[in-house]
Design a protein around this motif. Structure first.
Motif, PDB file in Angstrom:
ATOM      1  N   LEU A 182       0.680  -1.614   0.036  1.00 45.15           N
ATOM      2  CA  LEU A 182       0.023  -0.148   0.042  1.00 45.15           C
ATOM      3  C   LEU A 182       0.257   1.188  -0.066  1.00 45.15           C
ATOM      4  O   LEU A 182       0.055   2.382  -0.076  1.00 45.15           O
ATOM      5  CB  LEU A 182      -1.074  -0.121   0.538  1.00 45.15           C
ATOM      6  CG  LEU A 182      -1.881  -0.977   1.425  1.00 45.15           C
ATOM      7  CD1 LEU A 182      -2.807  -1.095   2.592  1.00 45.15           C
ATOM      8  CD2 LEU A 182      -2.665  -1.023   0.515  1.00 45.15           C
ATOM      9  N   LEU A 183       2.233   0.806  -0.111  1.00 45.92           N
ATOM     10  CA  LEU A 183       2.873   2.097   0.153  1.00 45.92           C
ATOM     11  C   LEU A 183       3.001   2.909  -0.867  1.00 45.92           C
ATOM     12  O   LEU A 183       2.871   4.593  -0.701  1.00 45.92           O
ATOM     13  CB  LEU A 183       3.954   1.714   0.953  1.00 45.92           C
ATOM     14  CG  LEU A 183       4.849   1.486   2.230  1.00 45.92           C
ATOM     15  CD1 LEU A 183       6.168   0.662   2.566  1.00 45.92           C
ATOM     16  CD2 LEU A 183       4.907   2.273   3.127  1.00 45.92           C
ATOM     17  N   PRO A 184       2.803   3.180  -1.530  1.00 46.65           N
ATOM     18  CA  PRO A 184       2.476   3.501  -3.469  1.00 46.65           C
ATOM     19  C   PRO A 184       1.682   4.503  -3.035  1.00 46.65           C
ATOM     20  O   PRO A 184       1.798   5.597  -3.497  1.00 46.65           O
ATOM     21  CB  PRO A 184       2.988   3.090  -4.306  1.00 46.65           C
ATOM     22  CG  PRO A 184       4.125   1.370  -3.989  1.00 46.65           C
ATOM     23  CD  PRO A 184       3.346   0.987  -2.533  1.00 46.65           C
ATOM     24  N   LEU A 185       0.713   3.398  -2.897  1.00 46.22           N
ATOM     25  CA  LEU A 185      -0.896   4.476  -2.714  1.00 46.22           C
ATOM     26  C   LEU A 185      -0.902   5.482  -2.176  1.00 46.22           C
ATOM     27  O   LEU A 185      -1.867   6.314  -2.442  1.00 46.22           O
ATOM     28  CB  LEU A 185      -2.027   3.087  -2.852  1.00 46.22           C
ATOM     29  CG  LEU A 185      -1.408   2.318  -3.915  1.00 46.22           C
ATOM     30  CD1 LEU A 185      -3.040   1.439  -3.196  1.00 46.22           C
ATOM     31  CD2 LEU A 185      -2.038   3.202  -5.168  1.00 46.22           C
ATOM     32  N   VAL A 186      -0.499   5.455  -0.511  1.00 52.82           N
ATOM     33  CA  VAL A 186      -0.048   6.379  -0.062  1.00 52.82           C
ATOM     34  C   VAL A 186       0.104   8.017  -0.795  1.00 52.82           C
ATOM     35  O   VAL A 186      -0.281   8.631   0.315  1.00 52.82           O
ATOM     36  CB  VAL A 186       0.767   5.856   1.665  1.00 52.82           C
ATOM     37  CG1 VAL A 186       0.805   7.143   2.332  1.00 52.82           C
ATOM     38  CG2 VAL A 186      -0.036   5.038   2.186  1.00 52.82           C
ATOM     39  N   GLY A 187       1.100   7.575  -0.856  1.00 56.32           N
ATOM     40  CA  GLY A 187       2.143   8.849  -1.853  1.00 56.32           C
ATOM     41  C   GLY A 187       1.588   9.362  -2.215  1.00 56.32           C
ATOM     42  O   GLY A 187       0.919  10.692  -3.073  1.00 56.32           O
ATOM     43  N   LEU A 188       0.496   8.348  -3.692  1.00 52.16           N
ATOM     44  CA  LEU A 188       0.229   9.188  -4.776  1.00 52.16           C
ATOM     45  C   LEU A 188      -1.696   9.840  -4.271  1.00 52.16           C
ATOM     46  O   LEU A 188      -1.927  10.550  -4.396  1.00 52.16           O
ATOM     47  CB  LEU A 188      -1.167   7.921  -5.662  1.00 52.16           C
ATOM     48  CG  LEU A 188      -1.800   8.504  -6.361  1.00 52.16           C
ATOM     49  CD1 LEU A 188      -1.264   9.149  -7.418  1.00 52.16           C
ATOM     50  CD2 LEU A 188      -1.958   6.800  -7.074  1.00 52.16           C
ATOM     51  N   ALA A 189      -1.871   9.436  -2.709  1.00 48.98           N
ATOM     52  CA  ALA A 189      -2.954  10.222  -2.130  1.00 48.98           C
ATOM     53  C   ALA A 189      -2.817  11.975  -1.962  1.00 48.98           C
ATOM     54  O   ALA A 189      -3.453  12.535  -1.753  1.00 48.98           O
ATOM     55  CB  ALA A 189      -3.318   9.283  -1.123  1.00 48.98           C
ATOM     56  N   VAL A 190      -1.565  11.264  -0.695  1.00 50.33           N
ATOM     57  CA  VAL A 190      -0.932  12.714  -0.727  1.00 50.33           C
ATOM     58  C   VAL A 190      -0.956  13.423  -2.316  1.00 50.33           C
ATOM     59  O   VAL A 190      -0.961  15.254  -1.905  1.00 50.33           O
ATOM     60  CB  VAL A 190      -0.094  12.695  -0.025  1.00 50.33           C
ATOM     61  CG1 VAL A 190       0.627  14.190   0.661  1.00 50.33           C
ATOM     62  CG2 VAL A 190       0.082  12.024   1.032  1.00 50.33           C
ATOM     63  N   LEU A 191      -0.165  13.453  -2.764  1.00 45.42           N
ATOM     64  CA  LEU A 191      -0.148  13.920  -4.189  1.00 45.42           C
ATOM     65  C   LEU A 191      -1.822  14.492  -4.190  1.00 45.42           C
ATOM     66  O   LEU A 191      -1.629  15.792  -5.302  1.00 45.42           O
ATOM     67  CB  LEU A 191       0.812  13.023  -5.077  1.00 45.42           C
ATOM     68  CG  LEU A 191       2.062  13.044  -5.012  1.00 45.42           C
ATOM     69  CD1 LEU A 191       2.728  12.377  -6.109  1.00 45.42           C
ATOM     70  CD2 LEU A 191       2.512  13.815  -5.305  1.00 45.42           C
ATOM     71  N   LEU A 192      -2.218  13.932  -4.807  1.00 45.67           N
ATOM     72  CA  LEU A 192      -3.118  14.106  -4.999  1.00 45.67           C
ATOM     73  C   LEU A 192      -4.438  14.934  -4.392  1.00 45.67           C
ATOM     74  O   LEU A 192      -4.935  16.916  -4.441  1.00 45.67           O
ATOM     75  CB  LEU A 192      -4.389  12.811  -5.300  1.00 45.67           C
ATOM     76  CG  LEU A 192      -4.430  12.041  -6.247  1.00 45.67           C
ATOM     77  CD1 LEU A 192      -5.325  11.081  -6.267  1.00 45.67           C
ATOM     78  CD2 LEU A 192      -4.618  12.814  -7.748  1.00 45.67           C
ATOM     79  N   VAL A 193      -4.471  15.121  -2.863  1.00 49.95           N
ATOM     80  CA  VAL A 193      -4.986  16.018  -2.326  1.00 49.95           C
ATOM     81  C   VAL A 193      -4.151  17.655  -2.310  1.00 49.95           C
ATOM     82  O   VAL A 193      -4.243  19.125  -1.392  1.00 49.95           O
ATOM     83  CB  VAL A 193      -5.201  15.683  -0.592  1.00 49.95           C
ATOM     84  CG1 VAL A 193      -5.712  14.450  -0.849  1.00 49.95           C
ATOM     85  CG2 VAL A 193      -4.318  15.326   0.159  1.00 49.95           C
ATOM     86  N   LEU A 194      -2.789  17.753  -2.052  1.00 48.23           N
ATOM     87  CA  LEU A 194      -1.953  18.276  -2.053  1.00 48.23           C
ATOM     88  C   LEU A 194      -2.393  20.309  -3.237  1.00 48.23           C
ATOM     89  O   LEU A 194      -2.009  21.103  -2.086  1.00 48.23           O
ATOM     90  CB  LEU A 194      -0.222  17.919  -3.213  1.00 48.23           C
ATOM     91  CG  LEU A 194       0.449  18.907  -2.431  1.00 48.23           C
ATOM     92  CD1 LEU A 194       0.565  19.540  -0.407  1.00 48.23           C
ATOM     93  CD2 LEU A 194       1.834  18.369  -2.951  1.00 48.23           C
ATOM     94  N   PRO A 195      -3.003  19.777  -4.540  1.00 53.85           N
ATOM     95  CA  PRO A 195      -3.115  21.121  -4.671  1.00 53.85           C
ATOM     96  C   PRO A 195      -4.283  21.578  -3.537  1.00 53.85           C
ATOM     97  O   PRO A 195      -4.717  23.217  -3.439  1.00 53.85           O
ATOM     98  CB  PRO A 195      -3.407  21.495  -5.877  1.00 53.85           C
ATOM     99  CG  PRO A 195      -2.547  19.740  -6.742  1.00 53.85           C
ATOM    100  CD  PRO A 195      -2.762  18.664  -4.882  1.00 53.85           C
ATOM    101  N   ALA A 196      -5.270  21.408  -2.792  1.00 52.74           N
ATOM    102  CA  ALA A 196      -6.565  21.920  -2.711  1.00 52.74           C
ATOM    103  C   ALA A 196      -5.398  22.029  -0.684  1.00 52.74           C
ATOM    104  O   ALA A 196      -6.143  23.710  -0.548  1.00 52.74           O
ATOM    105  CB  ALA A 196      -7.353  21.087  -2.139  1.00 52.74           C
ATOM    106  N   VAL A 197      -4.400  21.544  -0.373  1.00 47.69           N
ATOM    107  CA  VAL A 197      -3.894  21.843   0.687  1.00 47.69           C
ATOM    108  C   VAL A 197      -3.620  23.508   1.093  1.00 47.69           C
ATOM    109  O   VAL A 197      -3.218  23.604   1.666  1.00 47.69           O
ATOM    110  CB  VAL A 197      -3.244  19.996   1.273  1.00 47.69           C
ATOM    111  CG1 VAL A 197      -2.177  20.666   2.308  1.00 47.69           C
ATOM    112  CG2 VAL A 197      -4.340  18.948   1.343  1.00 47.69           C
TER     113      VAL A 197
END
Length: 461
Positions: A182-197
């Motif tokens: 699951l580790l790669p998917l954690v990084g992907l999720a953070v990248l996706l929410v980063l613009p809003a954050v």
């Protein structure tokens, strides 16, 4: 100009998946799905984990460790979000969760596995609250039911695919990859929410400090973990531990939950109480229904999982349906959802005894799943509607804490009934009656969950 239902659907869909929101919507769903998959999959892999790193006597500890720090993460994440906004939490919590996956996935000993589970729980708890705060900040009131429909699906889909995928991975690769994969998917999720954050500013009016929050969070963590352990060990020692856990929990919860939660006082307190009632009723049945079908009616494990799959599909479908109808009153949907859970649970009284009709569990739990899809999503929307901007984190953490406490308490009650009444055919009907009462109380207090005067306008509530 009159807005048609199709126009409204298109507006909500654009808000969720238009160019400005598509990435954050997918990121939110992925963050929730990762935690859900890990929780569902670990149960399947745990026999292999314990066989390699410990003994059967150690079986409960990885679950207890996760539960304990989930409570701490939930409370502290909520407080930080109210004081300084969700920006840092949405970046750090997934990182802590990912570190926990790495530590557990490379574990060569039980202490290292437990350390990883502690980190996973801390990250998952804080992340769950931060997601609620993010939803409140970036989505309109009209779009929130649809968002929570997606959040429900983010839990439902892993409940369907998590156990079998984890089983295949454990058998053909190693249990280590249930965590590491699951580790790669954690990084992907953070990248996706980063613009809003990046666009989030600190609260204009930070919430006032809550004195004694950290000790209360730790006390609640220990109490909930002890209740969970006692539920898995229905012995005299377990009963004594449960009493001690309650003695620790009660004063801690007085500080952590909104005033009037136990009495379901009108407003946010009733919403938080409703979360405990709906979680206690629904998830306790899902814990014991497979036992009824296997031990009482002789079904195989795969067959006994079918009602849970059907219920999950009903939950997902109902959550998606209510999300496309933001104009419907959430109070009415909540009451209908609670009543459907009560009907489905009461119907299982015709399944649980030795003379019961086992196949009836399939349609009955479909009914309860539809009720969960309507009720849980409505409570989530009502939570945001009734919370001021500086209290969303606190109220979200209180609701999730109530979920965890209710599940620990009523699953533990089921274990105690099994210890006293010996057979599931005798013990579980008693438990089902208690759970029916919970759902009916939830339907009764539904009108009290309306946002109090002074809250932000909330169409459809």
């Amino acid at each position: 100009m009159t807005t048609t239902p199709t126009d409204r659907d298109r507006t909500v869909r654009d808000e969720l998946f238009g160019p400005r929101r598509r990435a954050v919507t997918v990121g939110i769903v992925l963050l929730i799905s990762l935690v859900a998959f890990e929780q569902m999959g670990v149960g399947t892999a745990m026999p292999a984990v314990v066989a390699e790193l410990g003994t059967v006597a150690d079986y409960a500890w990885p679950f207890v460790a996760f539960i304990a720090t989930t409570v701490v993460g939930t409370v502290l994440g909520g407080r930080w979000c109210d004081a300084r906004g969700p920006r840092l939490v949405l970046l750090l919590a997934p990182a802590v969760f990912g570190l926990g996956l790495l530590v557990a996935g490379t574990a060569g000993s039980l202490p290292q596995l437990l350390a990883g589970r502690l980190l996973q729980g801390l990250g998952a708890g804080a992340q769950g609250v931060a997601v609620y705060v993010l939803i409140a900040l970036v989505y309109s009131v009209r779009a929130r039911p649809a968002v929570f429909g997606l959040v429900s699906s983010a839990w439902v889909v892993p409940s369907l695919v998590g156990p079998p995928v984890a089983g295949v991975v454990t058998e053909h690769l190693s249990w280590h990859w249930v965590f590491l994969g699951l580790l790669p998917l954690v990084g992907l999720a953070v990248l996706l929410v980063l613009p809003a954050v990046r666009g989030l500013a600190p609260p204009a009016e930070p919430a006032p400090p809550h004195r004694g929050l950290v000790p209360a969070a730790v006390a609640a963590a220990l109490g909930v973990a002890a209740l969970s352990w006692a539920g898995q060990h229905p012995t005299v020692a377990g009963a004594v531990l449960a009493v001690a856990a309650l003695a620790v929990l009660v004063p801690a919860l007085r500080r952590l939950l909104p005033a009037g939660t136990v009495r379901a006082r009108r407003g946010i307190a009733a919403v938080v109480a409703g979360r405990g009632l709906i979680a206690g009723a629904f998830f306790t049945v899902t814990a014991y229904l497979p036992l009824t079908l296997t031990a009482t009616h002789g079904w195989s494990l795969s067959e006994a999982g079918l009602p849970l799959i059907v219920g999950s599909l009903g939950w997902s479908a109902a959550a998606a349906w209510q999300g496309r109808r933001p104009e419907l009153p959430r109070l009415r949907l909540l009451r209908i959802g609670m009543l459907l859970i009560a009907v489905g649970t009461a119907g299982l009284l015709l399944v649980a005894p030795a003379w019961g009709v086992a196949w009836a569990a399939l349609p009955l739990w479909l009914v309860a799943g539809v009720g969960m899809g309507l009720g849980f999503s409505s409570l989530s929307a009502l939570l945001l509607a009734g919370s001021s901007p500086d209290a969303v984190g606190h109220h979200s953490s209180a609701a999730q804490l109530t979920d965890q406490l209710a599940q620990a308490a009523f699953v533990g009650l089921g274990g105690a009934l099994l210890a006293v009444l010996v057979t599931p055919a005798v013990a579980l009907p008693v438990l089902l009656v208690v759970l029916v009462v919970l759902a009916l109380v939830g339907a009764l207090i539904a009108p009290r969950t309306a946002p109090q005067e002074g809250s932000l306008p909330s169409p459809g509530f």
